[in-house]
Design an enzyme around this catalytic site. Structure first.
Site, PDB file in Angstrom:
ATOM      1  CG  ASP A  15      -8.672  -8.067   3.833  1.00  0.00           C
ATOM      2  OD1 ASP A  15      -8.963  -8.491   4.962  1.00  0.00           O
ATOM      3  OD2 ASP A  15      -7.619  -7.447   3.586  1.00  0.00           O
ATOM      4  CD  GLU A  62     -10.520  -4.584  10.469  1.00  0.00           C
ATOM      5  OE1 GLU A  62      -9.810  -3.587  10.212  1.00  0.00           O
ATOM      6  OE2 GLU A  62     -10.041  -5.713  10.702  1.00  0.00           O
TER       7      GLU A  62
END
Length: 360
Positions: A44, A254
């Site tokens: 991420d 997301e």
């Protein structure tokens, strides 16, 4: 004159042809890029350039021994390590623990994907974590250094919920936060504006209605509070209609990110269960955004989460996969060039380079 194959010869040739096709289809692939760091698992990546240097704010994956499920309980991260690079191809420095979950007063578990912003001499680390009632909110921590250590505020940002904060500062100095994620990110449980603990574990399952949206909100000058109401990030199709819930190849899941190029706002995001990175373009930070396409094909691993940054006049995509571990929850950060085409589109990126090697 037509030739006839004898039955026995045909029976011999067909398996050989099938075997050849099978070998070719399973030819090994080479990864487009290599992990930036191998001493820890990272994912991420939110990347920024501060003072001419690249800083990476990733999740820090660990093996907590929790079975994999749709809630994402196996992603049981407990701290953040910040990485830095002087150049894209240069060495990566791990600056150690910048923030630990034990030092966040309101935190319960699962420190997921963070981001960072700078304003007026202070660096702000934004992070999602479940509170002691197992509900995701977004917190903020501050430091005078881009690598920390960071000190967390005693409470989450008022009005925050779900996961994946991404803070974009426009050319006029105004900052905005984009956030949200469905399934384990709990966005679907906030459909009525209030958390529903008994809500769906995945999505609203309303395929023919507009898909759940990412959220966007303006930040106050202190960078610790929302300035005004949280709004939906609307993504429209070519006909000007919102993407539907059943459109899993295009709808938001997301991992949102915002970058500005040639005066246009590029909203990029993960489609989650279909493993794509998509983009939509708008004329203002709030949107609406018009869906344009995919720019990263599926990586090795269940999902992908990214950031896009300009460094020394060139653009780069930071992303992750599971090359080092082969396990969904133990990922590694990578980087590859990203190209904007003359028409404003983003060139497709394939995380693999197919080879023609055939096993003998």
């Amino acid at each position: 004159m037509k030739r006839k194959f004898k039955t026995g010869r045909l029976m011999l040739i067909v398996p050989l042809l099938c075997q050849a096709v099978n070998v070719f289809s399973q030819a090994p692939k080479q990864y487009l890029s290599q992990p930036l760091i191998k001493s820890i698992y990272t994912a991420d990546p939110s990347v920024h350039v501060f003072n001419g240097k690249i800083y990476i704010y990733p999740s820090h994956d660990i093996n907590a021994g929790i079975p994999e499920n749709d809630n994402g309980d196996h992603f049981a991260m407990r701290d953040y390590h910040i990485l830095s690079m002087n150049s894209i191809d240069g060495p990566v420095t791990d600056h150690g623990v910048a923030l630990d979950i034990k030092d966040i007063p309101w935190a319960g578990r699962q420190l997921w994907a963070p981001d960072c912003a700078y304003n007026n001499g202070t660096y702000f680390l934004y992070f999602p974590v479940k509170d002691k009632k197992d509900v995701f909110h977004i917190g903020v921590a501050t430091s005078k250094s881009p690598v920390g250590p960071f000190k967390a505020e005693p409470q989450p940002i008022k009005g925050s919920f779900s996961i994946d904060p991404a803070v974009f500062t426009d050319t006029d100095g105004q900052s905005y936060m984009y956030f949200g994620g469905i399934w384990g990110g709990q966005l679907q449980r906030w459909a009525g504006g209030k958390y529903n603990p008994n809500g769906s574990k995945t999505d609203l399952q309303k395929d023919n209605q507009p898909a759940l949206n990412c959220k966007v909100v303006k930040l106050k000058a202190n960078m610790k509070e929302f300035d005004g109401p949280v709004q939906d990030v609307i993504i429209l199709d070519a006909a000007g209609k919102p993407l539907l819930g059943k459109d899993h190849n295009r709808r938001f899941f997301e991992g949102s990110w915002m970058h500005k190029y040639n005066g246009k706002y590029y909203f990029t995001y993960s489609t989650g269960d279909t493993h794509l990175l998509a983009y939509a373009i708008g004329d203002r930070p709030y949107g609406p955004f018009h869906y344009k396409g995919i720019f990263l094909k599926p990586v090795q691993g269940w999902t992908t989460h990214h950031s896009i940054v300009e460094f020394k006049g060139k653009w780069y995509l930071f992303y992750h996969d599971t090359q080092l571990s082969g396990k969904t929850h133990l990922r590694n950060v990578k980087v590859t060039p990203l190209y904007h085409q003359p028409d404003g589109s983003i060139a497709m990126i394939d995380p693999f380079k197919p080879t023609t090697t055939v096993k003998k």
